[in-house]
Design a protein around this motif. Structure first.
Motif, short mmCIF file in Angstrom:
data_model
loop_
_atom_site.label_atom_id
_atom_site.label_comp_id
_atom_site.label_asym_id
_atom_site.label_seq_id
_atom_site.Cartn_x
_atom_site.Cartn_y
_atom_site.Cartn_z
N MET A 134 74.70 9.86 -38.24
CA MET A 134 74.59 10.71 -37.07
C MET A 134 74.29 9.82 -35.86
N THR A 135 75.03 10.04 -34.80
CA THR A 135 74.72 9.34 -33.57
C THR A 135 73.94 10.27 -32.65
N LEU A 136 72.96 9.74 -31.96
CA LEU A 136 72.16 10.56 -31.06
C LEU A 136 72.75 10.57 -29.65
N LEU A 137 73.78 9.78 -29.40
CA LEU A 137 74.41 9.75 -28.10
C LEU A 137 75.74 10.47 -28.18
N GLN A 138 75.71 11.77 -27.95
CA GLN A 138 76.92 12.57 -27.99
C GLN A 138 77.13 13.21 -26.64
N PRO A 139 78.40 13.43 -26.26
CA PRO A 139 78.65 14.10 -24.99
C PRO A 139 78.17 15.55 -25.07
N PRO A 140 77.86 16.15 -23.91
CA PRO A 140 77.40 17.53 -23.94
C PRO A 140 78.49 18.45 -24.45
N ALA A 141 78.10 19.46 -25.20
CA ALA A 141 79.04 20.45 -25.70
C ALA A 141 79.45 21.37 -24.56
N ALA A 142 80.62 21.97 -24.69
CA ALA A 142 81.07 22.92 -23.68
C ALA A 142 80.18 24.16 -23.70
N GLY A 143 80.11 24.83 -22.58
CA GLY A 143 79.31 26.06 -22.50
C GLY A 143 77.90 25.77 -22.06
N PRO A 144 77.10 26.83 -21.99
CA PRO A 144 75.72 26.64 -21.51
C PRO A 144 74.91 25.76 -22.46
N TYR A 145 73.96 25.04 -21.87
CA TYR A 145 73.09 24.16 -22.67
C TYR A 145 72.28 25.01 -23.64
N ARG A 146 72.32 24.66 -24.90
CA ARG A 146 71.56 25.33 -25.96
C ARG A 146 71.13 24.27 -26.95
N ARG A 147 69.95 24.47 -27.53
CA ARG A 147 69.52 23.62 -28.64
C ARG A 147 68.46 24.38 -29.43
N PRO A 148 68.29 24.02 -30.69
CA PRO A 148 67.28 24.73 -31.49
C PRO A 148 65.86 24.42 -31.03
N VAL A 149 64.97 25.38 -31.26
CA VAL A 149 63.54 25.16 -31.07
C VAL A 149 63.07 24.39 -32.30
N SER A 150 62.52 23.20 -32.11
CA SER A 150 62.12 22.38 -33.26
C SER A 150 60.79 22.87 -33.82
N PRO A 151 60.47 22.48 -35.06
CA PRO A 151 59.16 22.84 -35.63
C PRO A 151 57.99 22.34 -34.78
N THR A 152 58.12 21.15 -34.20
CA THR A 152 57.05 20.63 -33.34
C THR A 152 56.88 21.52 -32.11
N GLU A 153 57.99 21.93 -31.52
CA GLU A 153 57.92 22.80 -30.34
C GLU A 153 57.32 24.15 -30.71
N ARG A 154 57.58 24.62 -31.91
CA ARG A 154 56.97 25.89 -32.35
C ARG A 154 55.44 25.77 -32.40
N LEU A 155 54.94 24.58 -32.76
CA LEU A 155 53.50 24.37 -32.76
C LEU A 155 52.94 24.45 -31.34
N TYR A 156 53.63 23.84 -30.38
CA TYR A 156 53.18 23.92 -28.98
C TYR A 156 53.20 25.37 -28.50
N LEU A 157 54.22 26.11 -28.88
CA LEU A 157 54.31 27.51 -28.47
C LEU A 157 53.19 28.34 -29.11
N ALA A 158 52.91 28.07 -30.37
CA ALA A 158 51.85 28.82 -31.07
C ALA A 158 50.47 28.52 -30.50
N ALA A 159 50.29 27.33 -29.94
CA ALA A 159 48.99 26.97 -29.37
C ALA A 159 48.68 27.78 -28.12
N GLY A 160 49.69 28.37 -27.50
CA GLY A 160 49.48 29.17 -26.30
C GLY A 160 49.25 28.30 -25.08
N ASP A 161 49.05 28.94 -23.95
CA ASP A 161 48.74 28.26 -22.68
C ASP A 161 49.75 27.14 -22.38
N PRO A 162 51.07 27.45 -22.36
CA PRO A 162 52.07 26.41 -22.20
C PRO A 162 52.04 25.70 -20.85
#
Length: 167
Positions: free
Chosen positions: A1-29
């Motif tokens: 897997m390469t981490l340097l890929q061109p942007p996909a067509a359409g609006p920017y979207r990406r999954p919410v990662s497990p780490t980000e879910r922890l930040y969201l669960a902590a509240g007070d973003p």
């Protein structure tokens, strides 16, 4: 897997990662869980120029305007806003607000001294992303061409990419 890929067509979207879910669960973003980059200087660009620069930077750094759509982040929020503050403080908890980014303008005791406090919820970007966003705001203020940061990879992708080569 390469981490340097061109942007996909359409609006920017990406999954919410497990780490980000922890930040969201902590509240007070926008409180204790926010990254803050302070730029001190003299004078202050016109508010309209700051807002225009934030809007332009939001185009090249879609992470600065993410909103959740279930398990996905989508760059569908408004550009970061400019907020004025009388002094630098830890600030009250702002639990009702969504994760995101903003620019807080703080005037010091000397009316010519100004601090620009770039604030980014850690749920939507990491420190490198926050620095990239701040650089894009200043590129916009100087009238320079943007350097888009449309990467859609999460911390999980980075871990998977390096797992085959290292422990």
């Amino acid at each position: 897997m390469t981490l340097l890929q061109p942007p996909a067509a359409g609006p920017y979207r990406r999954p919410v990662s497990p780490t980000e879910r922890l930040y969201l669960a902590a509240g007070d973003p926008r409180g204790a869980m926010a990254l803050r980059i302070v730029v001190e200087g003299r004078g202050l660009p016109d508010r309209a120029l700051l807002e225009a620069a934030l809007a332009r930077a939001a185009g090249s750094c879609p992470g600065s305007r993410l909103v959740r759509d279930g398990a996905t982040w989508v760059a569908a929020g408004p550009p970061p806003r400019v907020r004025l503050a009388p002094a630098v403080t830890a600030g009250p908890a702002r639990r009702g607000e969504r994760p995101g980014c903003e620019l807080v303008v703080v005037r010091g005791a000397d009316p010519d001294r100004t601090s620009l406090v770039f604030s980014a919820s850690h749920a939507v970007m990491d420190g490198h992303g926050a620095l990239t966003w701040v650089r894009e705001v200043f590129r916009a203020l100087r009238g320079e061409d943007p350097r888009p940061a449309h990467g859609r990879h999460t911390d999980q992708d980075v871990l998977r990419a390096h797992a085959a080569r290292a422990r």
